[in-house]
Structures are given as C-alpha cells and as structure tokens.
Design a protein around this motif. Structure first.
Motif, PDB file in Angstrom:
ATOM      1  N   SER A  39      10.207   9.564  -2.531  1.00  0.00           N
ATOM      2  CA  SER A  39      10.574  10.870  -2.174  1.00  0.00           C
ATOM      3  C   SER A  39       9.291  11.482  -1.471  1.00  0.00           C
ATOM      4  N   ASN A  40       9.810  12.537  -0.803  1.00  0.00           N
ATOM      5  CA  ASN A  40       8.656  13.149   0.206  1.00  0.00           C
ATOM      6  C   ASN A  40       7.443  13.694  -0.886  1.00  0.00           C
ATOM      7  N   VAL A  41       7.685  14.263  -1.847  1.00  0.00           N
ATOM      8  CA  VAL A  41       6.625  14.643  -2.453  1.00  0.00           C
ATOM      9  C   VAL A  41       5.653  13.573  -3.093  1.00  0.00           C
ATOM     10  N   ALA A  42       6.352  12.625  -3.624  1.00  0.00           N
ATOM     11  CA  ALA A  42       5.610  11.525  -4.049  1.00  0.00           C
ATOM     12  C   ALA A  42       4.972  10.850  -3.107  1.00  0.00           C
ATOM     13  N   LYS A  43       5.517  10.649  -1.912  1.00  0.00           N
ATOM     14  CA  LYS A  43       5.001  10.017  -0.646  1.00  0.00           C
ATOM     15  C   LYS A  43       3.616  10.779  -0.324  1.00  0.00           C
ATOM     16  N   TRP A  44       3.549  12.075  -0.250  1.00  0.00           N
ATOM     17  CA  TRP A  44       2.455  12.912   0.320  1.00  0.00           C
ATOM     18  C   TRP A  44       1.468  12.632  -0.809  1.00  0.00           C
ATOM     19  N   LEU A  45       1.635  12.845  -2.193  1.00  0.00           N
ATOM     20  CA  LEU A  45       0.670  12.591  -3.169  1.00  0.00           C
ATOM     21  C   LEU A  45       0.023  11.054  -3.291  1.00  0.00           C
ATOM     22  N   ASN A  46       1.053  10.087  -2.924  1.00  0.00           N
ATOM     23  CA  ASN A  46       0.518   8.799  -2.758  1.00  0.00           C
ATOM     24  C   ASN A  46      -0.235   8.445  -1.756  1.00  0.00           C
ATOM     25  N   ALA A  47       0.142   8.995  -0.677  1.00  0.00           N
ATOM     26  CA  ALA A  47      -0.958   9.009   0.508  1.00  0.00           C
ATOM     27  C   ALA A  47      -2.406   9.716   0.275  1.00  0.00           C
ATOM     28  N   PHE A  48      -2.293  10.902  -0.653  1.00  0.00           N
ATOM     29  CA  PHE A  48      -3.693  11.220  -1.014  1.00  0.00           C
ATOM     30  C   PHE A  48      -4.395  10.447  -2.000  1.00  0.00           C
ATOM     31  N   VAL A  49      -3.715   9.811  -2.940  1.00  0.00           N
ATOM     32  CA  VAL A  49      -4.398   9.096  -3.933  1.00  0.00           C
ATOM     33  C   VAL A  49      -4.651   7.762  -3.502  1.00  0.00           C
ATOM     34  N   GLU A  50      -3.675   7.005  -3.016  1.00  0.00           N
ATOM     35  CA  GLU A  50      -3.848   5.533  -2.694  1.00  0.00           C
ATOM     36  C   GLU A  50      -4.032   5.168  -1.140  1.00  0.00           C
ATOM     37  N   GLY A  51      -3.844   6.333  -0.318  1.00  0.00           N
ATOM     38  CA  GLY A  51      -4.083   6.095   1.048  1.00  0.00           C
ATOM     39  C   GLY A  51      -2.910   5.543   1.947  1.00  0.00           C
ATOM     40  N   ASP A  52      -1.759   5.286   1.172  1.00  0.00           N
ATOM     41  CA  ASP A  52      -0.424   4.799   1.687  1.00  0.00           C
ATOM     42  C   ASP A  52       0.615   5.536   1.626  1.00  0.00           C
ATOM     43  N   THR A  53       1.594   5.800   2.021  1.00  0.00           N
ATOM     44  CA  THR A  53       2.713   6.652   1.804  1.00  0.00           C
ATOM     45  C   THR A  53       3.761   5.669   1.014  1.00  0.00           C
ATOM     46  N   ALA A  54       3.708   4.226   0.698  1.00  0.00           N
ATOM     47  CA  ALA A  54       4.812   3.609   0.085  1.00  0.00           C
ATOM     48  C   ALA A  54       4.077   2.973  -1.181  1.00  0.00           C
ATOM     49  N   PHE A  55       4.981   2.918  -2.156  1.00  0.00           N
ATOM     50  CA  PHE A  55       4.416   2.329  -3.421  1.00  0.00           C
ATOM     51  C   PHE A  55       4.442   0.808  -3.047  1.00  0.00           C
ATOM     52  N   SER A  56       3.258   0.261  -3.372  1.00  0.00           N
ATOM     53  CA  SER A  56       3.000  -1.377  -3.287  1.00  0.00           C
ATOM     54  C   SER A  56       2.803  -2.220  -4.221  1.00  0.00           C
ATOM     55  N   PHE A  57       3.492  -3.286  -4.688  1.00  0.00           N
ATOM     56  CA  PHE A  57       3.122  -4.016  -5.850  1.00  0.00           C
ATOM     57  C   PHE A  57       3.108  -5.346  -5.480  1.00  0.00           C
ATOM     58  N   THR A  58       2.265  -6.164  -6.014  1.00  0.00           N
ATOM     59  CA  THR A  58       2.355  -7.563  -5.731  1.00  0.00           C
ATOM     60  C   THR A  58       1.545  -8.403  -6.609  1.00  0.00           C
ATOM     61  N   GLY A  59       2.432  -9.496  -6.999  1.00  0.00           N
ATOM     62  CA  GLY A  59       1.749 -10.258  -8.126  1.00  0.00           C
ATOM     63  C   GLY A  59       2.412 -11.525  -8.236  1.00  0.00           C
ATOM     64  N   SER A  60       1.734 -12.649  -9.087  1.00  0.00           N
ATOM     65  CA  SER A  60       2.423 -13.887  -9.328  1.00  0.00           C
ATOM     66  C   SER A  60       2.276 -14.118 -10.794  1.00  0.00           C
ATOM     67  N   SER A  61       3.236 -14.927 -11.035  1.00  0.00           N
ATOM     68  CA  SER A  61       3.338 -15.327 -12.524  1.00  0.00           C
ATOM     69  C   SER A  61       3.989 -16.610 -12.690  1.00  0.00           C
ATOM     70  N   PRO A  62       3.199 -17.515 -13.526  1.00  0.00           N
ATOM     71  CA  PRO A  62       3.920 -18.764 -13.894  1.00  0.00           C
ATOM     72  C   PRO A  62       5.592 -18.798 -14.036  1.00  0.00           C
ATOM     73  N   SER A  63       6.180 -19.857 -13.526  1.00  0.00           N
ATOM     74  CA  SER A  63       7.613 -19.728 -13.709  1.00  0.00           C
ATOM     75  C   SER A  63       7.762 -20.207 -15.262  1.00  0.00           C
ATOM     76  N   GLU A  64       8.984 -19.772 -15.773  1.00  0.00           N
ATOM     77  CA  GLU A  64       9.520 -20.090 -16.870  1.00  0.00           C
ATOM     78  C   GLU A  64      10.588 -20.944 -17.227  1.00  0.00           C
ATOM     79  N   TYR A  65      11.093 -21.223 -15.922  1.00  0.00           N
ATOM     80  CA  TYR A  65      12.368 -22.082 -15.506  1.00  0.00           C
ATOM     81  C   TYR A  65      12.080 -23.489 -15.751  1.00  0.00           C
ATOM     82  N   PHE A  66      12.861 -23.919 -17.084  1.00  0.00           N
ATOM     83  CA  PHE A  66      12.889 -25.541 -16.901  1.00  0.00           C
ATOM     84  C   PHE A  66      14.131 -26.070 -16.255  1.00  0.00           C
TER      85      PHE A  66
END
Length: 135
Positions: free
Chosen positions: A104-131
């Motif tokens: 939302s706009n309020v969270a976008k503005w605060l994230n731009a202030f805190v993180e420097g980007d208007t979007a929430f970004s998450f990235t990561g890898s984990s080992p697969s558990e699928y047999f």
C-alpha cells in the motif's frame, strides 16, 4: 492567548507523533505479512520441488486481496516453475524463490525511506524435500 497557542502546538505535535507511530506499525504489519507469504510459498516449494502455478495464483490473489499491486509476475526469478523441472532431494537440488510485491502507499513510502526501494523483495534458496516416488 499564549496558552491557546501552546495547546495547539502540543496537539499538533501529538497528532503528528501518533500518526507516525501508526504508519510505522502499518508498514511493519504489511512487511510481516509479505514475509510470511514468502515463507509459506518457499515451504510449499520445498515440499513439491517446484513453484506450482495454482499455488502462485492462490498467493497472488491473496496479495491482491490485501490491496497490493500484483499486476506483474510477483514470483519472477523463481526456479523451477514447471513439474518437468522439479528439484529432487536425492539429487541434492534446491528451489529458489524470488518474490517482489508493491504494498500500500503508506508502506511503500516508508519502505522507500527504510530500504531504498518501494517494493518488498525477498529472495532465497532452500534444499528440495521432494523425493521421486520411483527412486
């Protein structure tokens, strides 16, 4: 007259502080919701070995229901995305999830202030558990 001015300055300051605290709590809540969605999708990806399109659609609709901008591919950069490319535990393969959503706009503005980007970004890898059942 002076008491009135002091009273008004105090009330405006109080209103400003309370609004700031409320906006920060909104930002923290939306970021926590986005992080929990990321964790849920990554956990599901680990279990099945890929990002199922039905799973991606479910969480995209959930984020759209929160009023977030999901007009682009929220899970761009995630791998594997197809059942034929499924990561398997016996091969020691990993799944990678990349999620980027505009809040939302309020969270976008605060994230731009805190993180420097208007979007929430998450990235990561984990080992697969699928047999593979045929293994």
């Amino acid at each position: 007259m002076v008491k009135t001015k002091v009273f008004l300055v105090c009330m405006i300051t109080l209103l400003f502080v309370i609004s700031g605290v409320g906006a920060y709590h909104l930002y923290a809540m939306e970021r926590a919701i986005a992080r929990s969605i990321y964790a849920d999708v990554l956990d599901d990806m680990q279990d099945i070995g890929y990002l199922n399109q039905a799973l991606a659609d479910y969480y995209t609709n959930k984020m759209a229901g929160l009023g977030w901008d999901v007009s682009t591919d929220v899970f761009a950069g995630s791998w594997p995305r197809g059942e034929g490319e499924r990561a398997r535990k016996e091969r020691k393969e990993s799944v990678t999830l990349a999620m980027k959503v505009t809040p939302s706009n309020v969270a976008k503005w605060l994230n731009a202030f805190v993180e420097g980007d208007t979007a929430f970004s998450f990235t990561g890898s984990s080992p697969s558990e699928y047999f593979d059942p045929g293994w």
